[in-house]
Design a protein around this motif. Structure first.
Motif, PDB file in Angstrom:
ATOM      1  N   ASN A  21       0.832  -1.213   0.000  1.00 24.88           N
ATOM      2  CA  ASN A  21       0.000   0.000   0.000  1.00 24.88           C
ATOM      3  C   ASN A  21       0.863   1.258   0.000  1.00 24.88           C
ATOM      4  OD1 ASN A  21      -2.489  -1.343  -0.037  1.00 24.88           O
ATOM      5  ND2 ASN A  21      -2.413  -1.626   2.184  1.00 24.88           N
ATOM      6  N   ALA A  22       1.932   1.235  -0.787  1.00 25.24           N
ATOM      7  CA  ALA A  22       2.854   2.368  -0.865  1.00 25.24           C
ATOM      8  C   ALA A  22       2.231   3.500  -1.670  1.00 25.24           C
ATOM      9  CB  ALA A  22       4.155   1.928  -1.516  1.00 25.24           C
ATOM     10  N   ASN A  23       2.671   4.712  -1.390  1.00 21.90           N
ATOM     11  CA  ASN A  23       2.211   5.882  -2.147  1.00 21.90           C
ATOM     12  C   ASN A  23       2.947   5.913  -3.486  1.00 21.90           C
ATOM     13  OD1 ASN A  23       1.561   8.371  -3.186  1.00 21.90           O
ATOM     14  ND2 ASN A  23       1.767   9.439  -1.224  1.00 21.90           N
ATOM     15  N   ILE A  24       2.292   5.440  -4.526  1.00 17.16           N
ATOM     16  CA  ILE A  24       2.930   5.263  -5.824  1.00 17.16           C
ATOM     17  C   ILE A  24       3.337   6.600  -6.444  1.00 17.16           C
ATOM     18  CG2 ILE A  24       0.842   5.251  -7.240  1.00 17.16           C
ATOM     19  CD1 ILE A  24       3.812   2.881  -7.620  1.00 17.16           C
ATOM     20  N   ILE A  25       2.642   7.661  -6.145  1.00 19.49           N
ATOM     21  CA  ILE A  25       2.989   8.983  -6.685  1.00 19.49           C
ATOM     22  C   ILE A  25       4.355   9.414  -6.161  1.00 19.49           C
ATOM     23  CG2 ILE A  25       2.328  11.417  -6.803  1.00 19.49           C
ATOM     24  CD1 ILE A  25       0.485   9.589  -8.397  1.00 19.49           C
ATOM     25  N   VAL A  26       4.557   9.294  -4.850  1.00 24.97           N
ATOM     26  CA  VAL A  26       5.836   9.682  -4.245  1.00 24.97           C
ATOM     27  C   VAL A  26       6.960   8.794  -4.785  1.00 24.97           C
ATOM     28  CG1 VAL A  26       7.133   9.775  -2.074  1.00 24.97           C
ATOM     29  CG2 VAL A  26       4.775  10.611  -2.164  1.00 24.97           C
ATOM     30  N   ILE A  27       6.713   7.509  -4.898  1.00 25.26           N
ATOM     31  CA  ILE A  27       7.734   6.579  -5.381  1.00 25.26           C
ATOM     32  C   ILE A  27       8.074   6.869  -6.833  1.00 25.26           C
ATOM     33  CG2 ILE A  27       8.178   4.158  -5.933  1.00 25.26           C
ATOM     34  CD1 ILE A  27       6.606   3.504  -3.337  1.00 25.26           C
ATOM     35  N   SER A  30      10.079  10.030  -7.039  1.00 29.20           N
ATOM     36  CA  SER A  30      11.432   9.805  -6.524  1.00 29.20           C
ATOM     37  C   SER A  30      12.298   9.068  -7.541  1.00 29.20           C
ATOM     38  CB  SER A  30      11.383   8.990  -5.230  1.00 29.20           C
ATOM     39  OG  SER A  30      10.676   9.677  -4.241  1.00 29.20           O
TER      40      SER A  30
END
Length: 80
Positions: A21-27, A30
């Motif tokens: 459930n990671a924040n895909i936008i931030v990843i 990055s």
């Protein structure tokens, strides 16, 4: 084989990020920023080194690529 390996790696990372459930936008931002910065730095360093050492660096790069290819062939069993 490289394309297949890259695709499997990308799929594994995508599934892992979804399961966490990671924040895909931030990843994604990055990864994009890191890729942009490292690519830009590589181009600038390459331009500076190329202007000064030109053919010597090309020769060293060629030898390194041939060595890498030979090592890959060694691991596949084609070169012993």
């Amino acid at each position: 084989m490289t394309a297949l390996g890259t695709s499997i790696d990308a799929a594994a990372v995508g599934v892992t990020l979804a399961l966490l459930n990671a924040n895909i936008i931030v990843i994604a931002l990055s990864i994009g920023a890191a890729t942009f910065l490292m690519s830009t730095a590589g181009m600038l360093v390459g331009r500076a080194i190329g202007a000064r050492f030109g053919s010597v660096v090309e020769f060293i790069g060629g030898v390194a690529l041939i060595g890498l290819g030979a090592k890959i062939l060694e691991h596949t069993g084609y070169l012993r």
